[in-house]
Each structure stands twice: as structure tokens, then as C-alpha cells.
Design an enzyme around this catalytic site. Sequence first.
Site, PDB file in Angstrom:
ATOM      1  N   GLU A 105       1.108   9.309   3.355  1.00  0.00           N
ATOM      2  CA  GLU A 105       2.110   9.527   4.396  1.00  0.00           C
ATOM      3  C   GLU A 105       2.843   8.260   4.806  1.00  0.00           C
ATOM      4  O   GLU A 105       3.731   8.311   5.655  1.00  0.00           O
ATOM      5  CB  GLU A 105       1.451  10.130   5.635  1.00  0.00           C
ATOM      6  CG  GLU A 105       0.965  11.543   5.397  1.00  0.00           C
ATOM      7  CD  GLU A 105       0.244  12.094   6.612  1.00  0.00           C
ATOM      8  OE1 GLU A 105       0.826  12.062   7.707  1.00  0.00           O
ATOM      9  OE2 GLU A 105      -0.894  12.539   6.457  1.00  0.00           O
ATOM     10  N   ALA A 106       2.421   7.132   4.248  1.00  0.00           N
ATOM     11  CA  ALA A 106       3.071   5.873   4.634  1.00  0.00           C
ATOM     12  C   ALA A 106       3.038   4.894   3.481  1.00  0.00           C
ATOM     13  O   ALA A 106       2.139   4.911   2.644  1.00  0.00           O
ATOM     14  CB  ALA A 106       2.371   5.272   5.848  1.00  0.00           C
ATOM     15  N   LYS A 138       0.829  -1.212   0.000  1.00  0.00           N
ATOM     16  CA  LYS A 138       0.000   0.000   0.000  1.00  0.00           C
ATOM     17  C   LYS A 138       0.860   1.258   0.000  1.00  0.00           C
ATOM     18  O   LYS A 138       1.755   1.419   0.813  1.00  0.00           O
ATOM     19  CB  LYS A 138      -0.931   0.023   1.201  1.00  0.00           C
ATOM     20  CG  LYS A 138      -1.971   1.108   0.992  1.00  0.00           C
ATOM     21  CD  LYS A 138      -2.876   1.377   2.139  1.00  0.00           C
ATOM     22  CE  LYS A 138      -3.676   2.633   1.854  1.00  0.00           C
ATOM     23  NZ  LYS A 138      -3.943   3.421   3.045  1.00  0.00           N
ATOM     24  N   GLN A 139       0.573   2.112  -0.944  1.00  0.00           N
ATOM     25  CA  GLN A 139       1.258   3.396  -1.026  1.00  0.00           C
ATOM     26  C   GLN A 139       0.247   4.461  -0.644  1.00  0.00           C
ATOM     27  O   GLN A 139      -0.727   4.684  -1.349  1.00  0.00           O
ATOM     28  CB  GLN A 139       1.759   3.608  -2.462  1.00  0.00           C
ATOM     29  CG  GLN A 139       2.166   5.023  -2.808  1.00  0.00           C
ATOM     30  CD  GLN A 139       3.572   5.367  -2.343  1.00  0.00           C
ATOM     31  OE1 GLN A 139       4.544   4.720  -2.710  1.00  0.00           O
ATOM     32  NE2 GLN A 139       3.677   6.398  -1.510  1.00  0.00           N
ATOM     33  N   GLY A 140       0.435   5.070   0.517  1.00  0.00           N
ATOM     34  CA  GLY A 140      -0.477   6.126   0.944  1.00  0.00           C
ATOM     35  C   GLY A 140       0.186   7.480   0.834  1.00  0.00           C
ATOM     36  O   GLY A 140       1.291   7.596   0.294  1.00  0.00           O
ATOM     37  N   ASP A 148      -8.327   7.164  13.765  1.00  0.00           N
ATOM     38  CA  ASP A 148      -8.614   6.894  12.349  1.00  0.00           C
ATOM     39  C   ASP A 148      -9.384   5.582  12.216  1.00  0.00           C
ATOM     40  O   ASP A 148      -8.971   4.675  11.484  1.00  0.00           O
ATOM     41  CB  ASP A 148      -7.293   6.844  11.570  1.00  0.00           C
ATOM     42  CG  ASP A 148      -7.493   6.819  10.052  1.00  0.00           C
ATOM     43  OD1 ASP A 148      -8.603   7.163   9.579  1.00  0.00           O
ATOM     44  OD2 ASP A 148      -6.540   6.445   9.338  1.00  0.00           O
ATOM     45  N   LYS A 196       6.076  -0.876   7.930  1.00  0.00           N
ATOM     46  CA  LYS A 196       5.381   0.372   7.627  1.00  0.00           C
ATOM     47  C   LYS A 196       6.394   1.504   7.636  1.00  0.00           C
ATOM     48  O   LYS A 196       7.060   1.750   8.637  1.00  0.00           O
ATOM     49  CB  LYS A 196       4.275   0.613   8.657  1.00  0.00           C
ATOM     50  CG  LYS A 196       3.399   1.818   8.315  1.00  0.00           C
ATOM     51  CD  LYS A 196       2.111   1.789   9.109  1.00  0.00           C
ATOM     52  CE  LYS A 196       1.292   3.045   8.844  1.00  0.00           C
ATOM     53  NZ  LYS A 196       0.026   3.030   9.597  1.00  0.00           N
ATOM     54  N   VAL A 214       3.342   0.674   2.957  1.00  0.00           N
ATOM     55  CA  VAL A 214       3.290  -0.578   3.714  1.00  0.00           C
ATOM     56  C   VAL A 214       3.830  -1.701   2.832  1.00  0.00           C
ATOM     57  O   VAL A 214       3.421  -1.840   1.676  1.00  0.00           O
ATOM     58  CB  VAL A 214       1.852  -0.882   4.186  1.00  0.00           C
ATOM     59  CG1 VAL A 214       1.781  -2.224   4.906  1.00  0.00           C
ATOM     60  CG2 VAL A 214       1.340   0.242   5.102  1.00  0.00           C
TER      61      VAL A 214
HETATM   62  N1  LIG Z   1      -0.073  -5.822  10.648  1.00  0.00           N
HETATM   63  C1  LIG Z   1      -0.708  -5.951   9.477  1.00  0.00           C
HETATM   64  N2  LIG Z   1      -1.067  -7.167   9.046  1.00  0.00           N
HETATM   65  C2  LIG Z   1      -1.705  -7.318   7.858  1.00  0.00           C
HETATM   66  N3  LIG Z   1      -2.006  -6.302   7.030  1.00  0.00           N
HETATM   67  C3  LIG Z   1      -1.661  -5.055   7.408  1.00  0.00           C
HETATM   68  C4  LIG Z   1      -1.006  -4.811   8.651  1.00  0.00           C
HETATM   69  N4  LIG Z   1      -0.776  -3.486   8.753  1.00  0.00           N
HETATM   70  C5  LIG Z   1      -1.271  -2.943   7.631  1.00  0.00           C
HETATM   71  N5  LIG Z   1      -1.799  -3.861   6.819  1.00  0.00           N
HETATM   72  C6  LIG Z   1      -2.457  -3.640   5.500  1.00  0.00           C
HETATM   73  O1  LIG Z   1      -1.939  -2.464   4.924  1.00  0.00           O
HETATM   74  C7  LIG Z   1      -2.968  -1.464   4.816  1.00  0.00           C
HETATM   75  C8  LIG Z   1      -2.400  -0.097   5.149  1.00  0.00           C
HETATM   76  O2  LIG Z   1      -1.852  -0.084   6.451  1.00  0.00           O
HETATM   77  P1  LIG Z   1      -2.167   1.098   7.473  1.00  0.00           P
HETATM   78  O3  LIG Z   1      -3.628   1.239   7.607  1.00  0.00           O
HETATM   79  O4  LIG Z   1      -1.376   0.864   8.708  1.00  0.00           O
HETATM   80  O5  LIG Z   1      -1.531   2.321   6.694  1.00  0.00           O
HETATM   81  P2  LIG Z   1      -2.122   3.677   6.117  1.00  0.00           P
HETATM   82  O6  LIG Z   1      -3.605   3.662   6.143  1.00  0.00           O
HETATM   83  O7  LIG Z   1      -1.443   3.957   4.843  1.00  0.00           O
HETATM   84  O8  LIG Z   1      -1.504   4.596   7.178  1.00  0.00           O
HETATM   85  P3  LIG Z   1      -1.842   6.017   7.781  1.00  0.00           P
HETATM   86  O9  LIG Z   1      -3.357   6.109   7.795  1.00  0.00           O
HETATM   87  O10 LIG Z   1      -1.249   5.922   9.162  1.00  0.00           O
HETATM   88  O11 LIG Z   1      -1.161   7.014   6.913  1.00  0.00           O
HETATM   89  C9  LIG Z   1      -4.059  -1.921   5.767  1.00  0.00           C
HETATM   90  O12 LIG Z   1      -5.330  -1.459   5.411  1.00  0.00           O
HETATM   91  C10 LIG Z   1      -3.926  -3.434   5.683  1.00  0.00           C
HETATM   92  O13 LIG Z   1      -4.582  -3.917   4.552  1.00  0.00           O
HETATM   93 MG   LIG Z   2      -5.111   2.616   7.177  1.00  0.00          MG
END
Ligand SMILES: Nc1ncnc2c1ncn2[C@@H]1O[C@H](COP(=O)(O)OP(=O)(O)OP(=O)(O)O)[C@@H](O)[C@H]1O
Ligand SMILES: [Mg+2]
Lengths: 219, 176
Positions: A14-15, A10-12, A129, A30, A17
Site C-alpha cells: 500500500e505504500a 521499500k515497495q509495499g 502496526d 512515503k 518509500v
Molecule cells: N523516517 C524514516 N527514516 C528512515 N527510514 C525510514 C523512515 N520511514 C520509513 N523508513 C524505512 O522504510 C521502511 C518502510 O517504511 P514504513 O514502515 O513507513 O512503510 P510500510 O511498512 O510500507 O507502510 P505501511 O505499513 O503503512 O503500508 C521502514 O521499515 C524503514 O526501514
Molecule cells: Mg512498516
Amino acid sequence: MAVHQGTLIKQGAEARVYIAPFCGRKAIVKERFAKAYRHPALDKKLTSRRVTQEARCLNRCQKALIDTPTVYMVDVASSLIYMELIDGLSVREYMETDEGSTQAARTHIAEEIGRALGKMHNIDVVHGDLTTSNLLMRNNDSKSVVLIDFGLSYVSNLVEDKAVDLYVLERAFSSTHPNTEVMFEQILASYGTSCKASKQILKKLEEVRLRGRKRSMLG
Amino acid sequence: MESFPIEAVPEAGLVHIACYTGVNNASALKERLQAQDKTLAIGLVESNLILDMFQLLVAATKAALDERAGKLRTNSVNAEIVYNLSPTNNIAESLRRFGISDSTTSLMAISIGGEAAAVLEEMNKTVDGTLTSFSDLEQGTDLATLRKYFKIDPKVTDKAQVLDWIIGAMAMKNVL
Ligand SMILES: Nc1ncnc2c1ncn2[C@@H]1O[C@H](COP(=O)(O)OP(=O)(O)OP(=O)(O)O)[C@@H](O)[C@H]1O
Ligand SMILES: [Mg+2]
């Protein structure tokens, strides 16, 4: 900095994954990065504060026996959190499956979510969130709901903060999952039995809803 | 002996871990460690506090990461591995608890980098004991002591959960 052998999932904004190997296991990595428009030095500071904040809230939940991914390692200098990879769908995805559409499954999810949030608020963690993408369903017999994404979390004992936390989830529910009012009521009922200060918080939730409605009437 | 990649810090090379029982020279080894004998380039860990290899691999990965960043808190990467096994920031206490003592008879030797055959030879030369496998040591995990050191909630009982608790505490110890 790239995550060694990492697969970006996942490319957001701010983060990023990744799934990457870590000490013989598959883990989630992350990586938080700064928004480019801020001041570079300030960016770095804010980014590392959010990384430590996220790791700390995850660990605080783990110690209170709330199902969250175990933090494996924090690399503050590179803004990386290595954590347990949860095997399972997000609640959002699960609710769209046939199994997840049944009455029984929804009642179970609602009870799980309410209990998890009640316990989380008991230890004064405000998630910040809450959406159905930030709740995962463990793919094992327990079908436990796992709280993830503590990137906006903080510690607060204020009734207002906890009520807003619930309100954010309510809005996320109604916009992503139509006709789930009953299910959200089940979440609140379960929350009510798990959270010590639930009476005040649920009362405050009414106020927050009213404010929200007024705000949307003003446009 | 087993060798594992350090995925998060690949340039550090492999981490080599060997388990020994019937160790006869623990007090001599401890003396060398205390004298900071540079010829003893191996980390030595009290094996009954290792519940799972993962615990040791995480400690080694953190040590490799902090060495790369020039942020070791102890005087060597091997001491750092032992220190990382403990949940507290007290160096002396961490090394005393997770390192070997005079009465140690089974231990794990750990070393980062280098070629496996040479490392094993060095370990065998250093430790006077019988090389064994981790699964043969596992019986001896001192859960009561681990529970005390990590203040593990009594409701946490299954092995995977105990390990999660330990790893979480190790990960957080120097996160301000
Ligand atoms: N520990 C985990 N195990 C399995 N899947 C995960 C895990 N952490 C994250 N993911 C997957 O990655 C996606 C994105 O992760 P996360 O929600 O932490 O980041 P984000 O929404 O981009 O971050 P932020 O909202 O803090 O900027 C999640 O919706 C989930 O599908
Ligand atoms: Mg998220």
C-alpha cells in the site's frame, strides 16, 4: 507519479518509500497508493484519509516530545508525505547485530520502547502496526528509539485499543525474535512507569492474550 | 544571494534568496505589497523570524506545489511563501507577522524561477539596503517571538529541535 530524484527503498502493498532530496536535505518520501481492487473514487478518498491520518499522528507525537520523524511537507493530492530521514537501523536489524545482542543493549532498547509507547498512549495515539521494523534506533549518542509508520494509526482513549497495540507488538516480538520474553517484560515494566493508565491497560492485555490463545486453539 | 533547487517541484525552477541589512525603505515596500503592486514580484520576509534557511525553503516548496495545483490561498506565489511560514491559517495575521513591517531594517527577499543574475538585479533595485549573507543575519533570530507564535514547548530548547517543531507545524497547517 514518480518522486523526483527518488531512490525506492521499500515497495509495499500500500505504500512505496523513497529517499529523495528535499530542500537541501535527504528526506524520506512515503507514497501511498490505492489497492486496485477497490472502487476508484473510494480508493482516492481512503488513501488521502490515511495520508492525513499518518501525518497528523506523527505531528501529535512530535508535539508531545515523542521521538518521531519530523513531517516536512504533505502533498495530499499526490498522497506523499515528506519527512525526516532517520539515520539508524530498525530495532529488528539492530537486534541481529553483535552489539544489539548484548544484555545491556537489549535492556536499553526495552526501556526506550516502553517509554515511547507509554508516552504515545498517554496522548491517545494508537499505533496500529507495532513491529520491530517500525521502530528505528537513532544512530547517535542518544540511541533513542524512533516510532515510524503511522499508516494504521488513530486516536483513541480506549483501554482495549491500547492493550491490543501492545499485544500486536508482543506477537511480533515472539515471532521475529526468539527467546525475548524477558525483554518484552522489560518493555512492559518501562511502559508501566511512563503510561498513566498502564495498570488498566496491562490488565486488559492479559485478557487480550487469553482471547488470542483461545482463537489460536480454535485454529 | 543564493539559489536553490526545488526538488519536489523541479519544473518551478530555482528559488532565489537574498538577505539585506540596513534597509531604509521597508515602509514604502510594505505599501506596495498592500496595494498588490504587480511590479513587485518578490517575497519579503522579516529576517529575525527565520531560524534556518530550511524554513524558508520548505515554505517556498509548498508555495510552488500549491501554485502548480492551482491552490494558492493568497494572491501570489510570493505572498504564499510568507503565509506558509506561519502556523495559522489566518492570512492577514500570517502576512503581518512574517512579512515586513514599517520598522523592519533587515529582511530576506525571495523569488521563485528566473535566472539568478536578473533576479539579483531586480532585488537590489527594489530593496534599499546592504546585501549580506544569511550567517551574518542569524545572530538576530527572535526566538522568544517564534516560541510564542508556534507555542513551542518550553522543554524544547536546542536549535535543531526548535526548527523541527516549526517545520512540523508549517507542514500540518492546511492538512485537514
Ligand atoms: N523516517 C524514516 N527514516 C528512515 N527510514 C525510514 C523512515 N520511514 C520509513 N523508513 C524505512 O522504510 C521502511 C518502510 O517504511 P514504513 O514502515 O513507513 O512503510 P510500510 O511498512 O510500507 O507502510 P505501511 O505499513 O503503512 O503500508 C521502514 O521499515 C524503514 O526501514
Ligand atoms: Mg512498516
